[in-house]
Design an enzyme around this catalytic site. Structure first.
Site, PDB file in Angstrom:
ATOM      1  N   GLY D 202       0.803  -1.216   0.000  1.00 17.63           N
ATOM      2  CA  GLY D 202       0.000   0.000   0.000  1.00 17.63           C
ATOM      3  C   GLY D 202       0.833   1.261   0.000  1.00 17.63           C
ATOM      4  N   ASP D 227      -5.449  -7.802  -7.834  1.00 15.43           N
ATOM      5  CA  ASP D 227      -5.103  -7.663  -6.413  1.00 15.43           C
ATOM      6  C   ASP D 227      -3.892  -6.759  -6.253  1.00 15.43           C
ATOM      7  OD1 ASP D 227      -6.827  -8.901  -4.726  1.00 15.43           O
ATOM      8  OD2 ASP D 227      -5.825 -10.858  -4.821  1.00 15.43           O
ATOM      9  N   LEU D 228      -4.099  -5.592  -5.736  1.00 15.66           N
ATOM     10  CA  LEU D 228      -3.034  -4.599  -5.586  1.00 15.66           C
ATOM     11  C   LEU D 228      -1.827  -5.172  -4.822  1.00 15.66           C
ATOM     12  CD1 LEU D 228      -2.443  -1.561  -6.070  1.00 15.66           C
ATOM     13  CD2 LEU D 228      -3.270  -1.176  -3.750  1.00 15.66           C
ATOM     14  N   ASP D 229      -0.647  -5.008  -5.368  1.00 14.54           N
ATOM     15  CA  ASP D 229       0.608  -5.420  -4.713  1.00 14.54           C
ATOM     16  C   ASP D 229       0.684  -6.925  -4.446  1.00 14.54           C
ATOM     17  OD1 ASP D 229       1.241  -2.749  -4.712  1.00 14.54           O
ATOM     18  OD2 ASP D 229       0.737  -2.437  -2.615  1.00 14.54           O
ATOM     19  N   GLU D 230      -0.175  -7.697  -5.123  1.00 15.10           N
ATOM     20  CA  GLU D 230      -0.196  -9.133  -4.849  1.00 15.10           C
ATOM     21  C   GLU D 230       0.196  -9.961  -6.064  1.00 15.10           C
ATOM     22  OE1 GLU D 230      -0.566 -10.622  -2.090  1.00 15.10           O
ATOM     23  OE2 GLU D 230      -1.594  -9.235  -0.751  1.00 15.10           O
TER      24      GLU D 230
END
Lengths: 285, 285, 285, 285
Positions: D202, D227-230
């Site tokens: 984040g 999926d953010l940053d995943e």
């Protein structure tokens, strides 16, 4: 215990090498577990490591080398070595007075990191006998003087034969081995030099590093050849140092690098991941 | 812009040095922002860097050097330099044909990482003029031949004076500077050498590294002295390489290390964090 | 054995702190060997470590703390600890079944890298007793179940008192200590967590790292607080991994990082180089 | 320009895969230049990258994919991609306000390190237009607000089609892409996150790193998924930090890591060395 075969190959580069070797394994019902190949375009040289499962392999274990040579190796001018994992290699340690590398190797052996036998520790000093005893490993004291060197190397050679040694690790062994001795163990003596070779060859590298004011110190593990500190390099690492670090600090920090770099070389050797060629090494990892 | 004073000091070690220097600052109402000191016990030498806020400092800026010398420095045989942060240093770049270090330095300057002026780029070739133009920095073409070298260095010296240069960065400048020229800029010429010194001094280090089969390649930034590649080391770094890497790969990987190591040296120089002594450097960071 | 005093100080930042502390040492004929200070501008907090030679120091050793407090410490709201190097600290090791960190610490102790006593090894399992015996260090078996935990911690507390323990090292000790126990040993319990915190807190971090497909694995040494894996970090390191590495390889590679990171924390602790503040640490090295 | 074919393959593991693929190349007179294979035993999955010279290859270039599928791929449930090196890939850069990654990529492109076209730079801000102009690359300003996001993504999609984009690099682009947009570019959007994922996901990771008092900071390049940053991690690196480093220092040091890690991901992408599988990547280098 695993039951794999590992072939390390090098030869002049030519089309179809990978296909032929993999087919040899495949047709005889070997399942390929790992395959790595490399071509040195400058030298026009092909290098390969192939590992396969021997369960169900059609060629009897003691015939593989022969069959491979007849069917493929000789036709292509190959230089190859076959290793079988079901036989535990026998590694003999040579030490002098410094204990850190010895301790480190024994600890890794003790915790199962190294899959090998250590039939003996050989030393030109008595100081580290107590460590050998702590780990229940036979310790042979073979003192060396200028005068007795040749004789002692002969004695050592006989001892190594009796021990069934596969290779030797110089864990900060501070004697220079004769050319004759080195020649008997090609690519089978691993040394740790306490500098980032080719910087600071020879004695007292930490003193030299301090004098030169370097900002990193290192260690190098390499195969021993007749040329001191010039053999094929297996692994190297460095650690940062600063003006805070006096020579004793360099030694302290350096010990850690030495342990790590030597352990890495031993690990690679035990897994047959090193293919030396000329004065360089291919590391298949 | 900050308004700090920075004193870099070295002298024979003796009791009470830190106390006296800090009291000098404190009594004159300077607030100490950073203090770092080091004693080389072997050499019996004391080193110190002290940085303080000049707001409210009782001694006028142009008298600090004088007062410090009279009150403390001379009595203790100190060697000191005073730097004031409100004056932006002037850094001149020397380049030849390789663009990576030049680009990298200009980019860092452009994004505010380097707090300095770059009054000019000087080169013995025309190739990189377009980069200077992209960044709106004057480019001076000063070609050098064996015959014109002395003359051109004189021309360069005049140019540097006109530019008000504080120090010079050789960003892969491929000419050897004369002893005379070096002597005029003690600890004020920073070079990047494309190897982990003292390994692979001189020309074509990546070729030598490849030949030797090393497992790490490096770069070294250092002050230039008359002894080629032998000046005090400022920063070093390495990157792992393998048999996969041909000489062109070593060069590619090496470029990154060179950029990083040179940028680090420039940063340290601009923050007055380097104290050279003999052939070594104290890095206060 | 050295005869030094070390003061670790933190307090609200204010002008003149360095000058006053150094003068205190200097006026009483202490020769400053090392001085490092740091100001956290955000928090307005001042941190200092000063080490001086006690030979010829005018204040008797058992009065230093008192004098310093009266003359300087209390007036400035200082929080300080005084350490004397002529007393060897007593470090107690807690282990469970994994031997690598235990072996590593004992080996470093055995080769003189750690200047301390190890009066005992305490374990909730019998497995590692043989290692304690190899190194001639008393081994205390203190089994723990959910039901007996409180009782056993009491037993351990008494034992630690009898042993004169200064601090505790959890060398892969797999029990969670109660809040009460932790509270008795503030900044005196060092743990090694087998991940790069705050990534992969809790159990089985190598499995989680494998799942997430990270390209580096790490280890973290930290002081233990009531919040599991949340205490102030002392040291961290990482090693590269690749798709070649199965979970067992991550564990093998990770062991090396764990050993190194824990050894570094112990070294820093023994040299009084750590100053914890809030949930962070100042490392004076 | 080279004229090679590269096949990236994955499928359920089964005996004989390597032999069949190499024979396919060999029989059609392709000379194998590189071959790397990997088996994930846990998942029972086979992965392979094979590169061969197309000079003299019997199958016409536009039929290779079809022949391979018919003869080998379909029979073994393979998932494969074919890449031809004689076509330069087209990489589009997305940026916001931070210039360091953009500068770094353009510099590497300018010095020949990246063998690709950069048909455009797209940004939601005007700030970096001057850099695009310096490097003579078209700059498209596509402002985004909460209200216009969907519409702007559509506009961007059309633009990317017109540009013939092969993949997208988010060089510190500070907008979150919609799930729809991400789904259109599977494994073709590369992001740089300014932390060592999964730590500090984040926003504002350097602030979080400072708060937690970590001793290393890092950066992570990964494919973007909904999926953010995943998404699958491509490369990671870290640098040591200390209490000397305030948040601004973390940012400064971090920029270097970001540049390096993003450049590595781009290099791997351009050389077709990345094989994503599930949420992990096989890196054949």
């Amino acid at each position: 215990m695993s039951n794999h075969a590992i072939l390390l190959i090098h030869c002049p580069d030519q089309p179809g090498l990978v296909a032929q070797v993999t087919e040899f394994v495949h047709k005889n019902r070997g399942n390929i577990l790992n395959l790595d190949q490399h071509v040195d375009r400058l030298a026009g040289r092909f290098f390969m490591r192939i590992e396969w499962d021997l369960d169900g392999f059609l060629i009897p274990v003691d015939k593989i080398d022969d069959y491979f040579g007849t069917l493929i190796g000789q036709a292509h001018g190959m230089n190859w070595q076959l290793h079988l994992t079901r036989r535990r290699p026998r590694m003999v340690l040579f030490v002098s007075k410094a204990s850190h590398c010895l301790y480190d190797l024994l600890q890794r052996h003790g915790t199962g990191e190294f899959d090998c036998e250590i039939p003996a520790i050989i030393s030109n000093h008595e100081q580290l006998r107590y460590i050998a005893e702590r780990f229940d490993i036979p310790f042979h004291y073979v003192p060396v003087t200028q005068a007795t060197k040749a004789e002692q190397e002969q004695r050592t050679t006989i001892l190594l034969r009796e021990l069934g040694a596969d290779f030797i690790v110089l864990a900060r062994y501070m004697q220079i081995l004769s050319d004759d001795f080195c020649a008997q163990w090609p690519h089978r003596i691993i040394n740790i030099h306490h500098s980032f070779l080719p910087a600071f060859k020879g004695a007292r590298p930490y003193h030299s590093a301090f004098e030169r004011g370097v900002k990193l110190i290192g260690a190098t593990s390499h195969y021993v050849t007749a040329d001191l500190d010039e053999g094929p390099i297996i692994a190297q690492a460095v650690e940062p140092v600063s003006h805070h670090d006096a020579i004793d600090d360099l030694k302290r920090i350096g010990k850690d690098v030495e342990k790590r770099v030597l352990a890495r070389a031993v690990y690679l050797q035990l897994r047959h991941l090193i293919l030396p060629y000329g004065n360089r090494t291919i590391i298949f990892s």
